[in-house]
Design a protein around this motif. Structure first.
Motif, PDB file in Angstrom:
ATOM      1  N   MET A 136       0.836  -1.205   0.000  1.00 14.22           N
ATOM      2  CA  MET A 136       0.000   0.000   0.000  1.00 14.22           C
ATOM      3  C   MET A 136       0.872   1.257   0.000  1.00 14.22           C
ATOM      4  SD  MET A 136      -3.413   0.936   2.116  1.00 14.22           S
ATOM      5  CE  MET A 136      -4.132  -0.580   1.620  1.00 14.22           C
ATOM      6  N   THR A 137       0.528   2.218  -0.875  1.00 12.71           N
ATOM      7  CA  THR A 137       1.335   3.442  -0.946  1.00 12.71           C
ATOM      8  C   THR A 137       0.828   4.461   0.071  1.00 12.71           C
ATOM      9  OG1 THR A 137      -0.117   4.191  -2.679  1.00 12.71           O
ATOM     10  CG2 THR A 137       1.980   3.209  -3.376  1.00 12.71           C
ATOM     11  N   ASN A 138       1.678   5.439   0.329  1.00 11.72           N
ATOM     12  CA  ASN A 138       1.322   6.460   1.304  1.00 11.72           C
ATOM     13  C   ASN A 138       0.690   7.669   0.630  1.00 11.72           C
ATOM     14  OD1 ASN A 138       2.263   5.014   3.505  1.00 11.72           O
ATOM     15  ND2 ASN A 138       4.364   5.743   3.207  1.00 11.72           N
ATOM     16  N   ALA A 139      -0.413   8.137   1.186  1.00  8.07           N
ATOM     17  CA  ALA A 139      -1.041   9.356   0.677  1.00  8.07           C
ATOM     18  C   ALA A 139      -0.335  10.581   1.246  1.00  8.07           C
ATOM     19  CB  ALA A 139      -2.516   9.379   1.057  1.00  8.07           C
ATOM     20  N   ILE A 140       0.140  10.447   2.471  1.00  6.45           N
ATOM     21  CA  ILE A 140       0.867  11.552   3.114  1.00  6.45           C
ATOM     22  C   ILE A 140       2.138  10.985   3.755  1.00  6.45           C
ATOM     23  CG2 ILE A 140       0.767  13.350   4.902  1.00  6.45           C
ATOM     24  CD1 ILE A 140      -2.310  13.196   4.709  1.00  6.45           C
ATOM     25  N   GLU A 141       3.237  11.664   3.518  1.00 13.95           N
ATOM     26  CA  GLU A 141       4.486  11.275   4.181  1.00 13.95           C
ATOM     27  C   GLU A 141       5.125  12.526   4.771  1.00 13.95           C
ATOM     28  OE1 GLU A 141       6.056   8.046   1.087  1.00 13.95           O
ATOM     29  OE2 GLU A 141       7.602   8.783   2.481  1.00 13.95           O
ATOM     30  N   VAL A 142       5.324  12.499   6.063  1.00 11.15           N
ATOM     31  CA  VAL A 142       5.900  13.658   6.741  1.00 11.15           C
ATOM     32  C   VAL A 142       7.209  13.216   7.383  1.00 11.15           C
ATOM     33  CG1 VAL A 142       5.536  15.410   8.530  1.00 11.15           C
ATOM     34  CG2 VAL A 142       3.595  14.575   7.213  1.00 11.15           C
ATOM     35  N   ARG A 143       8.276  13.953   7.056  1.00 10.88           N
ATOM     36  CA  ARG A 143       9.593  13.552   7.594  1.00 10.88           C
ATOM     37  C   ARG A 143      10.257  14.718   8.321  1.00 10.88           C
ATOM     38  NH1 ARG A 143      11.235  11.969   1.791  1.00 10.88           N
ATOM     39  NH2 ARG A 143       9.642  10.404   1.349  1.00 10.88           N
ATOM     40  N   GLU A 144      10.377  14.544   9.625  1.00  8.77           N
ATOM     41  CA  GLU A 144      11.121  15.509  10.460  1.00  8.77           C
ATOM     42  C   GLU A 144      10.711  16.957  10.180  1.00  8.77           C
ATOM     43  OE1 GLU A 144      13.251  14.936  12.967  1.00  8.77           O
ATOM     44  OE2 GLU A 144      12.803  12.790  12.734  1.00  8.77           O
ATOM     45  N   ILE A 145       9.426  17.183  10.100  1.00  9.14           N
ATOM     46  CA  ILE A 145       8.967  18.532   9.743  1.00  9.14           C
ATOM     47  C   ILE A 145       9.008  19.452  10.962  1.00  9.14           C
ATOM     48  CG2 ILE A 145       6.467  18.326  10.122  1.00  9.14           C
ATOM     49  CD1 ILE A 145       6.200  19.566   7.252  1.00  9.14           C
ATOM     50  N   VAL A 146       9.457  20.683  10.712  1.00 12.41           N
ATOM     51  CA  VAL A 146       9.620  21.678  11.787  1.00 12.41           C
ATOM     52  C   VAL A 146       8.975  22.985  11.334  1.00 12.41           C
ATOM     53  CG1 VAL A 146      11.312  23.035  13.110  1.00 12.41           C
ATOM     54  CG2 VAL A 146      11.814  20.645  12.535  1.00 12.41           C
ATOM     55  N   LYS A 147       8.298  23.663  12.278  1.00 10.08           N
ATOM     56  CA  LYS A 147       7.814  25.013  11.989  1.00 10.08           C
ATOM     57  C   LYS A 147       8.097  25.900  13.193  1.00 10.08           C
ATOM     58  CE  LYS A 147       6.055  28.372   9.819  1.00 10.08           C
ATOM     59  NZ  LYS A 147       6.619  28.875   8.571  1.00 10.08           N
ATOM     60  N   ARG A 148       8.828  26.982  12.933  1.00 13.44           N
ATOM     61  CA  ARG A 148       9.130  27.939  14.008  1.00 13.44           C
ATOM     62  C   ARG A 148       8.523  29.279  13.656  1.00 13.44           C
ATOM     63  NH1 ARG A 148      14.408  25.895  13.286  1.00 13.44           N
ATOM     64  NH2 ARG A 148      14.775  24.149  14.706  1.00 13.44           N
ATOM     65  N   PHE A 149       7.969  29.950  14.685  1.00 11.03           N
ATOM     66  CA  PHE A 149       7.544  31.342  14.553  1.00 11.03           C
ATOM     67  C   PHE A 149       8.459  32.137  15.480  1.00 11.03           C
ATOM     68  CE2 PHE A 149       3.605  28.905  13.801  1.00 11.03           C
ATOM     69  CZ  PHE A 149       3.279  29.379  12.545  1.00 11.03           C
ATOM     70  N   GLY A 150       9.479  32.741  14.949  1.00  9.27           N
ATOM     71  CA  GLY A 150      10.465  33.423  15.791  1.00  9.27           C
ATOM     72  C   GLY A 150      11.156  32.406  16.675  1.00  9.27           C
ATOM     73  N   ASN A 151      11.073  32.609  17.990  1.00  6.57           N
ATOM     74  CA  ASN A 151      11.725  31.678  18.919  1.00  6.57           C
ATOM     75  C   ASN A 151      10.815  30.518  19.304  1.00  6.57           C
ATOM     76  OD1 ASN A 151      14.035  33.245  19.036  1.00  6.57           O
ATOM     77  ND2 ASN A 151      13.163  34.556  20.645  1.00  6.57           N
ATOM     78  N   PHE A 152       9.557  30.617  18.911  1.00  5.57           N
ATOM     79  CA  PHE A 152       8.586  29.595  19.307  1.00  5.57           C
ATOM     80  C   PHE A 152       8.532  28.471  18.267  1.00  5.57           C
ATOM     81  CE2 PHE A 152       4.129  28.064  19.037  1.00  5.57           C
ATOM     82  CZ  PHE A 152       4.093  27.400  20.257  1.00  5.57           C
ATOM     83  N   THR A 153       8.744  27.240  18.737  1.00  4.68           N
ATOM     84  CA  THR A 153       8.689  26.093  17.828  1.00  4.68           C
ATOM     85  C   THR A 153       7.308  25.448  17.949  1.00  4.68           C
ATOM     86  OG1 THR A 153      11.045  25.757  18.131  1.00  4.68           O
ATOM     87  CG2 THR A 153       9.825  23.936  17.166  1.00  4.68           C
ATOM     88  N   ALA A 154       6.508  25.602  16.928  1.00  2.77           N
ATOM     89  CA  ALA A 154       5.141  25.072  16.963  1.00  2.77           C
ATOM     90  C   ALA A 154       5.124  23.589  16.617  1.00  2.77           C
ATOM     91  CB  ALA A 154       4.257  25.852  15.997  1.00  2.77           C
ATOM     92  N   VAL A 155       5.946  23.179  15.658  1.00  4.97           N
ATOM     93  CA  VAL A 155       6.037  21.761  15.277  1.00  4.97           C
ATOM     94  C   VAL A 155       7.518  21.404  15.291  1.00  4.97           C
ATOM     95  CG1 VAL A 155       5.618  20.081  13.450  1.00  4.97           C
ATOM     96  CG2 VAL A 155       3.940  21.891  13.873  1.00  4.97           C
ATOM     97  N   ASP A 156       7.846  20.300  15.993  1.00  3.06           N
ATOM     98  CA  ASP A 156       9.258  20.042  16.288  1.00  3.06           C
ATOM     99  C   ASP A 156       9.674  18.647  15.819  1.00  3.06           C
ATOM    100  OD1 ASP A 156      11.774  20.195  17.277  1.00  3.06           O
ATOM    101  OD2 ASP A 156      11.218  20.301  19.382  1.00  3.06           O
ATOM    102  N   GLY A 157       9.998  18.544  14.549  1.00  2.00           N
ATOM    103  CA  GLY A 157      10.527  17.286  14.024  1.00  2.00           C
ATOM    104  C   GLY A 157       9.543  16.138  14.009  1.00  2.00           C
ATOM    105  N   VAL A 158       8.359  16.369  13.481  1.00  2.00           N
ATOM    106  CA  VAL A 158       7.320  15.333  13.433  1.00  2.00           C
ATOM    107  C   VAL A 158       7.476  14.492  12.163  1.00  2.00           C
ATOM    108  CG1 VAL A 158       4.835  14.952  13.175  1.00  2.00           C
ATOM    109  CG2 VAL A 158       5.683  16.617  14.842  1.00  2.00           C
ATOM    110  N   SER A 159       7.342  13.177  12.311  1.00  2.00           N
ATOM    111  CA  SER A 159       7.372  12.273  11.152  1.00  2.00           C
ATOM    112  C   SER A 159       6.228  11.278  11.274  1.00  2.00           C
ATOM    113  CB  SER A 159       8.679  11.482  11.105  1.00  2.00           C
ATOM    114  OG  SER A 159       9.768  12.350  10.995  1.00  2.00           O
ATOM    115  N   PHE A 160       5.523  11.060  10.206  1.00  2.00           N
ATOM    116  CA  PHE A 160       4.518   9.981  10.153  1.00  2.00           C
ATOM    117  C   PHE A 160       4.100   9.771   8.707  1.00  2.00           C
ATOM    118  CE2 PHE A 160       2.072  13.891  10.765  1.00  2.00           C
ATOM    119  CZ  PHE A 160       1.049  13.777   9.835  1.00  2.00           C
ATOM    120  N   ALA A 161       3.388   8.699   8.468  1.00  2.00           N
ATOM    121  CA  ALA A 161       2.881   8.430   7.117  1.00  2.00           C
ATOM    122  C   ALA A 161       1.429   8.006   7.226  1.00  2.00           C
ATOM    123  CB  ALA A 161       3.715   7.341   6.462  1.00  2.00           C
ATOM    124  N   VAL A 162       0.645   8.417   6.244  1.00  2.00           N
ATOM    125  CA  VAL A 162      -0.772   8.033   6.202  1.00  2.00           C
ATOM    126  C   VAL A 162      -0.987   7.223   4.935  1.00  2.00           C
ATOM    127  CG1 VAL A 162      -3.149   8.873   6.157  1.00  2.00           C
ATOM    128  CG2 VAL A 162      -1.400  10.184   7.385  1.00  2.00           C
TER     129      VAL A 162
END
Lengths: 330, 370
Positions: A1-27
């Protein structure tokens, strides 16, 4: 089965605030995937990166095989999105809302007419198609938006807290609708929610996010089995002896007994064994059990186990997207 | 570009269902046209002038007779006799009268000696318009006093003959071009800017941004729909305003066609400017806050209410870049002078270049993400 979503070590920072910190998963394709987490956990930021509304600071994400940064346009064609806020045009009718979005996605006229009819039928709004959206209830508006998000036949459907603010009847209607649509179409669904019963009922797998990190990921059943068991037995007895609570405390697995007149609440690490022993003890003592309920582990327990009980009232840096009109639910 | 037309279609459907928006954007310019047009358009009348006659001789009586003639004719002056000059000045300071004309005790003797006979006007110069009108009226009155009883057959002094090219233009007609531009601007701000930012704040734009629409299609869609709304407002005000202001031949087909061209390009210029200003704004209070400032900064330096030649240098510099200036000039040429495109080609060129630059800059600045 193939993946519809693949997330690898995703990060999102707003200035000094890290909202998403290295998230990985597959759907996987065809899966209903739930993202759970307390307020401010980073769920909405994560979903916004996946639908190309926010560029990630680091890491990669593929949706339907396309990179959300370098192939954003292909991603947009492949996805349907229901944002947190109710974003349908209040002055337009139900059908007009769908027509405008079908045109924005470039759906040909004949396909458009057929699809809109089918979708309105699926969300049970066909008879309201000529009504202005401002005259509809919150639940009906959500159904309009679900139909709108599917008007170009996306392969992946993102729903950001689709039932927040709806009454229980409308929520149940939305769940049933999503399940029906999912069974009719080849669709992968990623949903964020605060409602554990919603996630339990709808999702094939659940990811729990806290402080921008992924803290658990599995099917609801496995997640429930993964935490130390605490069952609550609630039983009421006809004329129990005065030392009945002491006798119940001796039963296997029982940690605590709380008595309120003839109603006894037992906390047990082994619900089935405690239930069996209690019924036997009652029969031996000639005490009639008038009612009995056993509450097993819920996703609420799983959620609290993984995210803790601390209230998330700390101030966060306001996102650039915050506005006086929108109440953001993170 | 079919996606751009989807944006236009959406905006126009919403606009059609918000008639209050149409009314609001047209009421203000119309009220302003009528109130300002009639308030500033007329001559100053019934100014209270105290006459203090300290001479009581025949020449003094003649001055008073001339003043009474002015009072009875043009009604510029209402005369009040005062015996005490001090009391008259006190009343002037208290605002009960507008000026004091004093005929001094030696007036008749100086008249007879031809020794520079003077009367004195004490004017309340806190209101320049009133004091200037009173001084002008009394100056011409005294010129008549000094004129010889018979006309000189061949006067030696040079005189100016004035030939007016156009029929008399009342002030309300002079104001009309500015009111048309104002109505276009009102619709641009209310129907364009404010709705754009409100939609953005409500999260409606998130819905657009997850579709494959391009930045250019999105900005062009908003610009075209905003232009259509503003053209409608400008056209209605042009027709109604022409009737109210009494513009000759208001339904002249060729002129209406030329006016329509100016309305369209003005609307496009102003909506492009507005999107350039709003493209990075997300706070719904911002367009409301800058609305009044922008209106003042653009409207008054444009020459809509007063000739630009009377402005200080800094205001003339604003006028040079102000799109209102060119729109007002074009409307004045067409409405007041009934000129052709030759007279307004420079205005149209400026507005076109302004629109192109503003829309390009807005598209470049527009963020495709949140």
């Amino acid at each position: 089965m193939t993946n519809a979503i693949e997330v690898r070590e995703i990060v999102k920072r707003f200035g000094n605030f890290t909202a998403v910190d290295g998230v990985s998963f597959a759907v996987e394709e065809g899966e209903i995937f739930g993202l759970l987490g307390p307020n401010g956990a980073g769920k909405s930021t994560l979903i916004r990166m996946l639908v190309t509304l926010l560029p990630p600071t680091a890491g990669t994400a593929l949706v339907s095989g396309f990179n959300v940064v370098t192939q954003a346009d292909q991603v947009r064609r492949a996805i349907g999105v229901i944002p947190q806020a109710m974003t349908s045009d209040l002055e337009l009718s139900v059908e007009e809302n769908l027509i405008i979005y079908a045109k924005l996605y470039g759906v040909p006229r004949d396909t458009r007419t057929r699809l809109i009819h089918e979708l309105l039928e699926s969300v049970e709004l066909l008879q309201w198609k000529d009504k202005q959206v401002k005259h509809l209830s919150g639940g009906m508006r959500r159904r309009v938006e679900i139909a709108r998000g599917l008007v170009h036949e996306p392969r992946v459907f993102f729903l950001d807290e689709p039932t927040t603010g709806l009454d229980p009847v409308s929520r149940t209607a939305v769940w049933e609708m999503l399940q029906r649509i999912k069974s009719q179409r080849k669709l992968t669904i990623l949903i964020t929610t605060h409602y554990m019963d919603e996630a339990d009922r709808l999702c094939d797998r659940i990811a729990i996010v806290d402080h921008g990190k992924l803290v658990a990921l599995d099917s609801p059943l496995t997640l429930k089995a993964s935490i130390p068991v605490t069952n609550v037995l609630e039983a009421s007895f006809a004329a129990p002896p005065s030392d009945w609570d002491a006798r119940l405390r001796q039963l296997p697995g029982v940690d605590q007994v709380v008595r309120h007149e003839n109603v006894f609440r037992l906390s047990s690490g082994n619900g089935p064994a405690t239930t069996l022993a209690m019924m036997e003890a009652a029969a031996a003592a000639h005490v009639t059990v008038t009612s009995l309920s056993v509450q097993s582990t819920t996703l609420d327990d799983v959620f609290v186990h993984y995210t803790g009980r601390a209230l998330r009232d700390t101030l966060q840096e306001a996102s650039v997207t915050d506005s006086p009109f929108m109440i953001r639910r993170r | 570009m079919s996606r751009m037309w989807a944006i236009v279609e959406r905006e126009m459907r919403r606009f059609r269902r918000s008639p209050i928006l149409i009314v609001v954007s047209m009421v203000f310019p119309l009220v302003q046209l009528i109130v300002l047009g009639y308030a500033f358009g007329g001559n100053v009348k019934h100014l209270k002038l105290a006459i203090v006659d300290q001479d009581h001789s025949l020449p003094a009586v003649r001055v008073r007779e001339l003043a009474q003639a002015v009072s009875a004719g043009a009604h510029t002056l209402d005369l009040i006799d005062y015996a005490d000059e001090g009391q008259a000045v006190t009343d002037l300071r208290n605002g009960r009268i507008n000026g004091v004309l004093t005929i001094p005790p030696d007036f008749s003797r100086r008249v007879l000696r031809k020794d520079a006979p003077n009367v004195a006007l004490i004017a309340d110069n806190t209101d320049n318009v009133v004091s200037a009108a009173m001084a002008a009226s009394l100056t011409s009155m005294l010129a008549a006093y000094g004129a010889p009883p018979t006309m000189v057959r061949r006067p030696a002094a040079a005189a100016l003959d004035i030939v007016e090219v156009y029929p008399y233009i009342p002030y309300i007609q002079y104001l009309l071009p500015g009111s048309i531009v104002m109505s276009i601007f009102m619709m641009v701000m209310i129907g364009g800017g404010i709705i754009f930012i409100d939609d953005k704040a409500r999260g409606l734009h998130e819905g657009y941004l997850v579709t494959p629409i391009t930045k250019l299609e999105l900005i062009a869609g908003f610009n075209v729909s905003g232009t259509i709304k503003a053209v409608l407002a400008g056209f209605v005000i042009m027709l109604i305003g022409s009737l109210i202001a009494g513009v000759p031949n208001p339904f002249d087909g060729f002129r209406i066609m030329r006016l329509a061209v100016v309305i369209v390009i003005t609307a496009f210029a102003l909506i492009s400017m507005m999107f350039l200003l709003m493209v990075r704004v997300s706070d719904p209070l911002m367009p409301r806050a800058i609305f009044g400032v922008l209106n003042t900064v653009l409207y008054f330096p444009s020459g809509a209410v007063y000739p630009q030649q009377g402005f200080p240098a800094w205001m003339q510099a604003i006028a040079v870049v102000d799109p209102f200036t060119y729109a007002v000039h074009a409307f004045k040429s067409l409405l007041l002078k009934n000129t052709g495109f030759d007279a307004i080609s420079g205005d149209l060129l400026y507005l076109f270049v302004f629109s192109t630059v503003a829309m390009t800059a807005a598209t470049l600045l527009f963020k495709r993400t949140l």
